[in-house]
Design a protein around this motif. Structure first.
Motif, PDB file in Angstrom:
ATOM      1  N   UNK A   1       0.837  -1.205   0.000  1.00 52.21           N
ATOM      2  CA  UNK A   1       0.000   0.000   0.000  1.00 52.21           C
ATOM      3  C   UNK A   1       0.871   1.254   0.000  1.00 52.21           C
ATOM      4  N   UNK A   2       1.984   1.220   0.743  1.00 52.01           N
ATOM      5  CA  UNK A   2       2.890   2.374   0.742  1.00 52.01           C
ATOM      6  C   UNK A   2       3.495   2.571  -0.642  1.00 52.01           C
ATOM      7  N   UNK A   3       3.812   1.446  -1.303  1.00 48.48           N
ATOM      8  CA  UNK A   3       4.308   1.551  -2.674  1.00 48.48           C
ATOM      9  C   UNK A   3       3.279   2.267  -3.534  1.00 48.48           C
ATOM     10  N   UNK A   4       2.022   1.909  -3.320  1.00 48.26           N
ATOM     11  CA  UNK A   4       0.954   2.562  -4.064  1.00 48.26           C
ATOM     12  C   UNK A   4       0.874   4.053  -3.766  1.00 48.26           C
ATOM     13  N   UNK A   5       1.034   4.403  -2.492  1.00 52.83           N
ATOM     14  CA  UNK A   5       1.006   5.820  -2.112  1.00 52.83           C
ATOM     15  C   UNK A   5       2.118   6.567  -2.849  1.00 52.83           C
ATOM     16  N   UNK A   6       3.317   5.971  -2.859  1.00 45.69           N
ATOM     17  CA  UNK A   6       4.432   6.609  -3.564  1.00 45.69           C
ATOM     18  C   UNK A   6       4.106   6.771  -5.042  1.00 45.69           C
ATOM     19  N   UNK A   7       3.515   5.743  -5.634  1.00 45.77           N
ATOM     20  CA  UNK A   7       3.213   5.781  -7.060  1.00 45.77           C
ATOM     21  C   UNK A   7       2.180   6.857  -7.379  1.00 45.77           C
ATOM     22  N   UNK A   8       1.102   6.889  -6.592  1.00 47.82           N
ATOM     23  CA  UNK A   8       0.073   7.900  -6.840  1.00 47.82           C
ATOM     24  C   UNK A   8       0.606   9.315  -6.591  1.00 47.82           C
ATOM     25  N   UNK A   9       1.433   9.456  -5.543  1.00 53.04           N
ATOM     26  CA  UNK A   9       2.017  10.770  -5.272  1.00 53.04           C
ATOM     27  C   UNK A   9       2.849  11.217  -6.465  1.00 53.04           C
ATOM     28  N   UNK A  10       3.638  10.287  -6.998  1.00 52.89           N
ATOM     29  CA  UNK A  10       4.468  10.610  -8.164  1.00 52.89           C
ATOM     30  C   UNK A  10       3.604  11.078  -9.325  1.00 52.89           C
ATOM     31  N   UNK A  11       2.522  10.336  -9.557  1.00 50.15           N
ATOM     32  CA  UNK A  11       1.643  10.677 -10.661  1.00 50.15           C
ATOM     33  C   UNK A  11       1.024  12.062 -10.480  1.00 50.15           C
ATOM     34  N   UNK A  12       0.539  12.337  -9.251  1.00 48.65           N
ATOM     35  CA  UNK A  12      -0.111  13.636  -9.015  1.00 48.65           C
ATOM     36  C   UNK A  12       0.889  14.787  -9.044  1.00 48.65           C
TER      37      UNK A  12
ATOM     38  N   UNK B   1     -10.210   4.655 -12.969  1.00 45.66           N
ATOM     39  CA  UNK B   1      -9.491   4.634 -14.236  1.00 45.66           C
ATOM     40  C   UNK B   1      -7.985   4.495 -14.096  1.00 45.66           C
ATOM     41  N   UNK B   2      -7.414   4.956 -12.980  1.00 45.89           N
ATOM     42  CA  UNK B   2      -5.966   4.936 -12.844  1.00 45.89           C
ATOM     43  C   UNK B   2      -5.382   6.288 -13.202  1.00 45.89           C
ATOM     44  N   UNK B   3      -4.146   6.507 -12.740  1.00 43.43           N
ATOM     45  CA  UNK B   3      -3.501   7.801 -12.970  1.00 43.43           C
ATOM     46  C   UNK B   3      -2.252   7.578 -13.814  1.00 43.43           C
ATOM     47  N   UNK B   4      -1.972   8.508 -14.712  1.00 38.55           N
ATOM     48  CA  UNK B   4      -0.852   8.289 -15.621  1.00 38.55           C
ATOM     49  C   UNK B   4       0.430   8.894 -15.050  1.00 38.55           C
TER      50      UNK B   4
ATOM     51  N   UNK C   1       7.374   1.896 -14.506  1.00 41.70           N
ATOM     52  CA  UNK C   1       7.348   0.663 -15.285  1.00 41.70           C
ATOM     53  C   UNK C   1       6.063   0.581 -16.111  1.00 41.70           C
ATOM     54  N   UNK C   2       4.918   0.808 -15.479  1.00 39.78           N
ATOM     55  CA  UNK C   2       3.639   0.656 -16.179  1.00 39.78           C
ATOM     56  C   UNK C   2       3.142   1.975 -16.746  1.00 39.78           C
ATOM     57  N   UNK C   3       3.747   3.086 -16.322  1.00 33.74           N
ATOM     58  CA  UNK C   3       3.388   4.431 -16.730  1.00 33.74           C
ATOM     59  C   UNK C   3       1.927   4.770 -16.450  1.00 33.74           C
ATOM     60  N   UNK C   4       1.277   3.915 -15.661  1.00 35.54           N
ATOM     61  CA  UNK C   4      -0.035   4.264 -15.145  1.00 35.54           C
ATOM     62  C   UNK C   4      -0.161   3.575 -13.796  1.00 35.54           C
ATOM     63  N   UNK C   5      -0.889   4.204 -12.887  1.00 29.56           N
ATOM     64  CA  UNK C   5      -1.016   3.654 -11.547  1.00 29.56           C
ATOM     65  C   UNK C   5      -2.478   3.316 -11.314  1.00 29.56           C
ATOM     66  N   UNK C   6      -2.773   2.053 -11.032  1.00 28.27           N
ATOM     67  CA  UNK C   6      -4.147   1.716 -10.696  1.00 28.27           C
ATOM     68  C   UNK C   6      -4.174   0.956  -9.379  1.00 28.27           C
ATOM     69  N   UNK C   7      -5.247   1.167  -8.642  1.00 30.06           N
ATOM     70  CA  UNK C   7      -5.347   0.630  -7.286  1.00 30.06           C
ATOM     71  C   UNK C   7      -5.242  -0.898  -7.261  1.00 30.06           C
TER      72      UNK C   7
END
Lengths: 662, 258
Positions: A372-383, A448-451, A549-555
């Motif tokens: 989940x923390x990895x996800x937080x980092x990923x979404x933060x990066x995207x935003x 939808x996910x974030x790019x 890696x995926x260039x998009x972040x989805x939950x």
């Protein structure tokens, strides 16, 4: 007001299920001293078995009563099997090993249910009456009251059994001190088995009755363990009455929260109520319970003989890593694109698994929030990129820092409690983050996910879409693969090196014995926080790399069951060793091993379930036969030889000198 | 007497309804070895737990004039209050040298950051000295699981001494040792004490305590019933009856060496 009463009463049903699970958790703790993560799965098993017997899934359909009796008999049998496979062999094992064993049961049973009954939720035939009664002028289904009444009676019955019968007395004696109970002629094995059967049958019974109300789903039912753990914490894993009462209140609270989310005053986003408030509330409830009850949590007087897996020191790291790294580098250029992608995913997953090595292997705490923390980092990066225009390299730095701080805050809330309770907080936190942050359309990716933009440095593209391509000319570019490889190797060296230094030794001292560590001048809380910070950092780095890696972040990539499977696979292979993390990483979803399996062996849409089955079963086998982990045993042998030769050398030096007076 | 290194005054501990310790005063002066004896359940280990912060207590605890009564256990250790455990409690995943290395370090925020990348070697000079002082240099690379009970006790003591404590509380260091080993241990302790580390020694081996200590305190049911020089304490009728029951006190002398 009337709707308020209605929704409060409608919460009794799910409250009853939570209560039944909480009672199962308390019984496991008192009977065998393990925090049973699979208690929620018990409801699932009972519900599905009853459904199958009732609807003719096995070729014959039974009436309610015989189906119920058969289901309860099955639950007793299931309890015996779980006891013999996952509890009894670990009687004298460390609390962490017991906890991990229950995780194995959870993964295994869920995978089996998914394989046998499929992934979509089922409608269970109702057992209880569908009549309604009128309360303050509101029509409420009678079944809600009956369910609540049944769990209250169950809780009272259990309390009476524990207070007044010989069995209850024996259980209480054994949980005070297992060794003295054994000396008094009580068999801890029999006591544990009794409690286990009692717990599974009682939980299963309520589960069957409630299945038509709460729904039959193999993905949601096991996670009811989280509110149940909150209730069990309030009950100090001891009081049946408190566990039951708090569970019912949680059920009522959830129902009221659901009702409130339709009100105009409820905070909304883009016109709909903000998601995940319920999971967030459960997490906060657990934190409150830990602070309020934490320091008084009773320690069971267990007889711990076998300690945690040993932690081999690793020498000649470069020689070991170089061949693997070179092989990866070559693979990143020559393999076809789907395999190149799998190698990159495996490398990133390795970093994530290294975080488990630090927190579980070195500090001896089970934390499941890292994904989940990895996800937080990923979404933060995207935003950061999309809304503030902050890209590489400042973006990932900020994203990693954010997720690490969040991780430390979560870990800090478990500090007051000794032992392995970090798992309770992190499990709740993982679900809360998933539902409250990731599912939120503004903070997370919504549906939808974030790019994410590819990283560039001085105009040079480092991302998967860089112009330098693999031999087949398609994406992902080896350039990003090399970046991931370098980061992975550096972090692997960092984790292995940690073991050899003072900080790593302090972590292992805390893992062995918190009191003795404090008496050696070690600040136990500080060491736990440091371990958790390092683990959170590693997870955040993995999150950022996943995003690139995926260039998009989805939950979906960061859900909790995936995290649990990852934890388990690291433990199977060797939680105290970096190599364990590497193998577990390459076995993670989307990495090389599952790709090989789905290409040549298994049906593609079920690979993840089969992997979960393999991991769950592997975990139980490993705990029984190779408690140190598959890779650790051989590493230990090597290390023993090395130590013997070092000791010989030291002695010969001492012997050569004339002995002076001390 | 010079100002005491360890000064515990009016220490009291309650476990639920049981008063495990009440109004216990114990002082350990520079270079002194003070013995703390008493029948089983008298509260000896409870006193160590209370003084080192593992059990909540009333009263005051000072180390070299500094009040440590409100500190958490690890902070008391850093203030100079070392201890050993009855069950030794070695860190089982670490070698003997590594066990000592943990206790030899006093990390700060800055050194902890450094430790993330730079390895501190387990073979620190202080570790070698502590092993040498107890005569167990040859055990440095052994794992705790490979040691005999007597060796484990010595390692546990070395771990308490390696942090250069101002005073050390030893909880039954001779339990499990035979008579010769116990006497040898007494000499080692005396030597370490004479080099300047004062100690509080709990043990059931009365001969060890009387032969090693400068001063003896006797506990019974959580209260001090006698205190003084070993020669005086061993003749005290209250001590004799605490150990052997009042009926026996007339015809048997406690701890008389043959």
């Amino acid at each position: 007001m009337e709707t308020l009463v209605l929704f409060a009463l409608l919460g009794l049903g799910s409250g009853a299920v939570i209560a039944a699970i909480a009672l199962g958790v308390v019984l496991s703790w008192r009977g065998s001293g393990s925090i049973n993560l699979a208690a929620g799965a018990t409801v699932m098993v009972a519900g599905y078995v009853f459904w199958a017997l009732r609807t003719g899934f096995f070729g014959f359909a039974l009436q309610t009563v015989p189906a119920m009796i058969l289901t309860l008999l099955f639950m007793a049998l299931y309890a015996v099997v779980v006891e013999l496979v996952a509890v009894r062999p670990l009687r004298s094992a460390s609390p962490l090993a017991k906890l991990v064993a229950s995780l194995g049961v959870l993964l295994l049973t869920q995978a089996l249910v998914l394989l046998i009954f499929g992934t979509s939720p089922l409608n269970s035939p109702s057992v209880l009456t569908s009549d309604v009664v009128s309360v303050f002028g509101v029509a409420v289904p009678e079944a809600q009251f009956i369910l609540a009444g049944i769990v209250v009676v169950l809780a009272c019955g259990l309390a009476v059994v524990y207070r007044f019968t010989g069995f209850g007395l024996a259980t209480r004696a054994a949980s005070e001190s297992e060794s003295s109970a054994a000396l008094a002629g009580l068999s801890p094995d029999a006591i544990s088995l009794g409690n286990s059967v009692l717990g599974h049958v009682a939980t299963g019974f309520v589960g069957v009755l409630a299945a038509s109300i709460v729904g039959l789903s193999a993905t949601t039912l096991p996670l009811l363990i989280i509110p149940a753990l909150a209730a069990a914490l309030f009950a100090r894993f001891t009081s049946f009455g408190i566990a039951c009462a708090v569970s019912l209140l949680i059920g009522i609270g959830e129902s009221l929260l659901y009702q409130a989310s339709n009100e105009s005053w409820f905070p909304t986003q883009n016109g709909s109520a903000i998601p995940g408030v319920q999971q967030m509330a459960e997490f906060l409830l657990i934190v409150i319970a830990l602070w309020w009850r934490g320091s008084g949590l009773p320690l069971r007087g267990d007889l711990v003989e076998r300690s945690l897996p040993m932690v081999p020191n690793q020498d000649r790291l470069v020689v070991r890593i170089a061949p693997v790294a070179i092989a990866c580098a070559v693979a990143l250029v020559v393999l076809p694109s789907d395999f190149r992608q799998a190698v990159i995913t495996g490398l990133v997953a390795t970093i994530l698994c290294l975080s488990f090595v630090v927190i579980m292997g070195y500090v001896g705490q089970l934390s499941v929030v890292q994904l989940a923390l990895a996800g937080v980092a990923a979404f933060t990066l995207s935003h950061l990129g999309a809304e503030y225009g902050i890209g590489f390299p400042l973006g990932p730095v900020l994203a990693i820092a954010t997720a690490t701080v969040l991780g430390v805050l979560i870990g800090a809330s478990a500090l007051r409690v000794r032992g392995v309770t970090l798992v309770v907080v992190t499990l709740a936190a993982a679900i809360a983050i998933e539902q409250f942050i990731f599912a939120n359309p503004d903070w997370g990716g919504g549906q939808t996910g974030a790019s994410v933009e590819s990283p560039t440095l001085f105009g040079f593209n480092l991302g998967t879409d860089a112009s330098f391509r693999g031999l087949d000319g398609s994406q992902p570019s080896p350039v990003f693969g090399f970046l991931a490889l370098v980061v992975t190797v550096l972090l692997y060296l960092f984790v292995a090196n940690l073991r050899r230094g003072d900080l790593g030794r302090r972590m292992l001292a805390v893992r062995s014995n918190e009191r003795a560590a404090a008496a050696a001048g070690v600040n136990v809380r500080a060491v736990k926080i440091q371990g958790f910070a390092i683990a959170s950092f590693l997870a955040s780095v993995a999150g950022v790399l996943y995003a690139y890696d995926f260039r998009t972040v989805s939950a979906n990539s960061y859900d909790t069951m995936t995290a649990l499977a990852l934890v388990a696979s690291v433990y199977v292979l060797g939680v105290t060793l970096g190599q364990g993390a590497v193998l577990a990483g390459f076995g993670a979803a989307g990495a090389v091993i599952p790709l090989i399996l789905q290409t040549w062996v298994l049906p593609e849409n079920r690979v993840s379930i089969y992997m979960q089955l393999i991991i769950g079963a592997g975990l139980l086998i490993q705990l029984r036969f190779r408690p140190d982990g598959l890779l650790v045993s051989s590493a230990l042998k090597r290390e023993r030889r090395a130590r013997a030769s070092r000791a010989e050398k030291a002695l010969s030096v001492v012997g050569a000198k004339p002995q002076g007076g001390v | 007497m010079a100002s005491p290194i360890l000064s515990a005054r009016g220490v009291g501990v309650r476990y639920g309804g049981v008063q495990a310790l009440s109004e216990v005063d114990i002082e350990v002066g520079p270079g002194q070895i003070v013995g703390l004896i008493g029948p089983n359940g008298a509260g000896k280990t409870t006193f160590i737990d209370a003084a080192t912060g593992f059990v909540r207590c009333t009263g005051s605890v000072e180390v070299a004039g500094r009040d440590v009564g409100r500190m958490r256990p690890h902070a008391r250790v850093r203030a100079g209050l070392g201890r050993t455990w009855q069950a030794v409690e070695l860190f089982d995943a670490l070698t003997v040298a590594e066990n000592l290395a943990v206790a030899a370090r006093r990390p700060t925020a800055w050194t902890t950051l450094r430790e993330l990348v730079v390895n501190g070697d387990a073979a620190k000079p202080s570790v070698g000295h502590a092993l040498e002082a107890l005569g167990i240099m040859d055990l440095a690379e052994a794992m705790p699981g490979e040691l005999s009970e007597g060796q484990r006790k010595l390692v546990g003591m070395a771990r308490a001494f390696v942090g250069e404590p101002k005073v050390v509380l030893l909880d039954e260091p001779a339990a499990g040792l035979d008579t010769d080993e116990s006497a040898e241990l007494g000499k080692q302790l005396r030597r370490i004490g004479d080099q300047g580390t004062p100690m509080l020694l709990i043990d059931h081996d009365i001969n060890l305590v009387f032969a090693t200590c400068d001063h003896v305190v006797v506990l019974e049911f959580g209260r001090v019933i006698a205190t003084g020089r070993p020669a005086d304490v061993r003749r005290d009728p209250k001590v004799v009856s605490a150990y052997l029951g009042s009926a026996a006190s007339d015809d048997i002398k406690v701890g008389e060496e043959s």
